[in-house]
Motif scaffolding. Structure first.
Motif, PDB file in Angstrom:
ATOM      1  N   ARG A  11       0.023  -1.335   0.429  1.00  0.00           N
ATOM      2  CA  ARG A  11      -0.005  -0.115   0.057  1.00  0.00           C
ATOM      3  C   ARG A  11       0.431   1.299  -0.220  1.00  0.00           C
ATOM      4  NH1 ARG A  11      -5.050   1.418   4.105  1.00  0.00           N
ATOM      5  NH2 ARG A  11      -5.348   3.388   3.730  1.00  0.00           N
ATOM      6  N   CYS A  12       2.041   1.260   1.118  1.00  0.00           N
ATOM      7  CA  CYS A  12       2.398   2.612   1.121  1.00  0.00           C
ATOM      8  C   CYS A  12       3.916   2.588  -0.494  1.00  0.00           C
ATOM      9  CB  CYS A  12       3.738   2.580   2.229  1.00  0.00           C
ATOM     10  SG  CYS A  12       2.522   2.039   3.523  1.00  0.00           S
ATOM     11  N   PHE A  13       4.090   1.293  -0.969  1.00  0.00           N
ATOM     12  CA  PHE A  13       4.890   1.405  -2.250  1.00  0.00           C
ATOM     13  C   PHE A  13       4.320   2.155  -3.370  1.00  0.00           C
ATOM     14  CE2 PHE A  13       6.473  -0.215  -6.064  1.00  0.00           C
ATOM     15  CZ  PHE A  13       7.674   0.618  -5.086  1.00  0.00           C
ATOM     16  N   ASN A  14       2.339   1.758  -2.831  1.00  0.00           N
ATOM     17  CA  ASN A  14       2.471   1.592  -4.175  1.00  0.00           C
ATOM     18  C   ASN A  14       1.797   3.886  -4.356  1.00  0.00           C
ATOM     19  OD1 ASN A  14       2.190  -0.380  -5.734  1.00  0.00           O
ATOM     20  ND2 ASN A  14       0.225  -0.938  -4.684  1.00  0.00           N
ATOM     21  N   THR A  51       7.025   6.694  -6.919  1.00  0.00           N
ATOM     22  CA  THR A  51       6.067   7.557  -8.400  1.00  0.00           C
ATOM     23  C   THR A  51       7.256   7.745  -9.724  1.00  0.00           C
ATOM     24  OG1 THR A  51       6.867   9.700  -7.753  1.00  0.00           O
ATOM     25  CG2 THR A  51       4.337   8.313  -6.877  1.00  0.00           C
ATOM     26  N   SER A  52       8.691   7.540  -9.113  1.00  0.00           N
ATOM     27  CA  SER A  52       9.715   7.744  -9.560  1.00  0.00           C
ATOM     28  C   SER A  52      10.559   6.305 -10.104  1.00  0.00           C
ATOM     29  CB  SER A  52      10.645   8.331  -9.719  1.00  0.00           C
ATOM     30  OG  SER A  52      11.819   9.264 -10.249  1.00  0.00           O
ATOM     31  N   PHE A  53      11.192   6.068 -10.733  1.00  0.00           N
ATOM     32  CA  PHE A  53      11.835   4.981 -10.973  1.00  0.00           C
ATOM     33  C   PHE A  53      12.890   5.494 -12.022  1.00  0.00           C
ATOM     34  CE2 PHE A  53       7.157   2.924  -9.982  1.00  0.00           C
ATOM     35  CZ  PHE A  53       7.592   2.463  -9.355  1.00  0.00           C
ATOM     36  N   ARG A  54      13.647   6.592 -11.964  1.00  0.00           N
ATOM     37  CA  ARG A  54      14.385   7.286 -12.948  1.00  0.00           C
ATOM     38  C   ARG A  54      15.597   6.700 -11.524  1.00  0.00           C
ATOM     39  NH1 ARG A  54      12.520  12.086 -16.214  1.00  0.00           N
ATOM     40  NH2 ARG A  54      10.515  11.503 -16.661  1.00  0.00           N
ATOM     41  N   SER A  55      15.691   6.169 -10.141  1.00  0.00           N
ATOM     42  CA  SER A  55      16.411   5.962  -9.576  1.00  0.00           C
ATOM     43  C   SER A  55      16.305   5.020  -8.843  1.00  0.00           C
ATOM     44  CB  SER A  55      16.557   7.727  -8.398  1.00  0.00           C
ATOM     45  OG  SER A  55      18.181   7.434  -7.796  1.00  0.00           O
ATOM     46  N   LYS A  56      17.897   4.458  -8.448  1.00  0.00           N
ATOM     47  CA  LYS A  56      17.872   3.170  -7.364  1.00  0.00           C
ATOM     48  C   LYS A  56      17.521   3.329  -5.941  1.00  0.00           C
ATOM     49  CE  LYS A  56      21.283   0.857 -10.015  1.00  0.00           C
ATOM     50  NZ  LYS A  56      22.344  -0.176 -10.460  1.00  0.00           N
ATOM     51  N   SER A  57      17.648   4.969  -5.777  1.00  0.00           N
ATOM     52  CA  SER A  57      17.306   5.204  -4.565  1.00  0.00           C
ATOM     53  C   SER A  57      15.691   6.589  -3.881  1.00  0.00           C
ATOM     54  CB  SER A  57      18.616   6.113  -3.603  1.00  0.00           C
ATOM     55  OG  SER A  57      18.507   7.388  -4.558  1.00  0.00           O
ATOM     56  N   VAL A  58      15.669   5.936  -3.796  1.00  0.00           N
ATOM     57  CA  VAL A  58      13.713   6.808  -2.936  1.00  0.00           C
ATOM     58  C   VAL A  58      14.426   7.925  -2.446  1.00  0.00           C
ATOM     59  CG1 VAL A  58      11.741   6.567  -1.166  1.00  0.00           C
ATOM     60  CG2 VAL A  58      13.162   4.572  -1.827  1.00  0.00           C
ATOM     61  N   ASP A  59      13.497   9.039  -2.790  1.00  0.00           N
ATOM     62  CA  ASP A  59      14.554  10.590  -3.073  1.00  0.00           C
ATOM     63  C   ASP A  59      13.417  10.877  -1.400  1.00  0.00           C
ATOM     64  OD1 ASP A  59      11.478  11.657  -3.125  1.00  0.00           O
ATOM     65  OD2 ASP A  59      11.853  11.831  -5.557  1.00  0.00           O
ATOM     66  N   CYS A  86       6.725  10.168   2.778  1.00  0.00           N
ATOM     67  CA  CYS A  86       5.146   9.937   2.393  1.00  0.00           C
ATOM     68  C   CYS A  86       5.545   8.770   2.953  1.00  0.00           C
ATOM     69  CB  CYS A  86       5.360   9.720   0.470  1.00  0.00           C
ATOM     70  SG  CYS A  86       4.140   9.016  -0.143  1.00  0.00           S
ATOM     71  N   VAL A  87       5.951   7.548   2.738  1.00  0.00           N
ATOM     72  CA  VAL A  87       6.428   6.182   3.524  1.00  0.00           C
ATOM     73  C   VAL A  87       6.291   6.211   4.921  1.00  0.00           C
ATOM     74  CG1 VAL A  87       7.513   4.407   3.657  1.00  0.00           C
ATOM     75  CG2 VAL A  87       7.294   4.847   1.266  1.00  0.00           C
ATOM     76  N   LYS A  88       7.226   7.812   5.604  1.00  0.00           N
ATOM     77  CA  LYS A  88       7.180   7.749   6.789  1.00  0.00           C
ATOM     78  C   LYS A  88       5.409   7.640   7.399  1.00  0.00           C
ATOM     79  CE  LYS A  88      11.539   8.477   7.879  1.00  0.00           C
ATOM     80  NZ  LYS A  88      11.973   9.957   8.328  1.00  0.00           N
ATOM     81  N   ARG A  89       4.778   8.778   6.724  1.00  0.00           N
ATOM     82  CA  ARG A  89       3.406   9.401   7.206  1.00  0.00           C
ATOM     83  C   ARG A  89       2.475   7.779   6.836  1.00  0.00           C
ATOM     84  NH1 ARG A  89       4.200  13.670   4.038  1.00  0.00           N
ATOM     85  NH2 ARG A  89       3.489  12.818   2.187  1.00  0.00           N
ATOM     86  N   CYS A  90       2.647   7.483   5.918  1.00  0.00           N
ATOM     87  CA  CYS A  90       2.161   6.353   5.770  1.00  0.00           C
ATOM     88  C   CYS A  90       2.170   5.329   6.316  1.00  0.00           C
ATOM     89  CB  CYS A  90       2.006   5.565   4.258  1.00  0.00           C
ATOM     90  SG  CYS A  90       1.622   4.450   3.362  1.00  0.00           S
ATOM     91  N   VAL A  91       3.164   5.063   6.952  1.00  0.00           N
ATOM     92  CA  VAL A  91       3.424   3.734   8.150  1.00  0.00           C
ATOM     93  C   VAL A  91       3.433   4.618   9.265  1.00  0.00           C
ATOM     94  CG1 VAL A  91       4.972   2.471   9.274  1.00  0.00           C
ATOM     95  CG2 VAL A  91       5.275   2.933   6.990  1.00  0.00           C
TER      96      VAL A  91
END
Length: 114
Positions: free
Chosen positions: A63-66, A70-78, A84-89
């Protein structure tokens, strides 16, 4: 007194029986089972709890990943995706805790009615 001694002996032999959640007397039925059957039942309950925990965790990750990545241009999470993931969790954990509290309150109400 003999019954109390048997319960203490069972708790020493199988200590996780006493730690099971639920209203008092909920595990009373398991005491009539043999030691082997008690262990089998409790092992099965433990397996079910582990499977449920894994399903919850996997659902949270998906759920949090989806929602956040949103961007898959980099290997790391911006930085914005990480926030956003922290808020979601955090939101999910807060929601889960509220549900657990409400469930426990309902369980206690049901136990008082009996």
């Amino acid at each position: 007194q003999q019954q109390q001694q048997q319960q203490q002996q069972q708790q020493q032999q199988c200590p996780f029986i006493a730690k099971m959640a639920g209203p008092p007397g909920m595990m009373a039925g398991i005491e009539s089972l043999s030691q082997r059957d008690q262990h089998q039942v409790l092992a099965q309950l433990n397996d079910m709890q582990m499977a449920e925990s894994m399903n919850t965790y996997n659902g949270l990750v998906e759920r949090c990943f989806n929602e956040c990545v949103t961007s898959f241009r980099s290997k790391s999470v911006d930085a914005s995706e990480e926030q956003c993931v922290k808020r979601c969790v955090t939101k999910f954990m807060t929601f889960s805790q509220r549900i657990a509290v409400r469930f426990q309150e309902k369980q206690q109400q049901m136990g008082q009615k009996m």
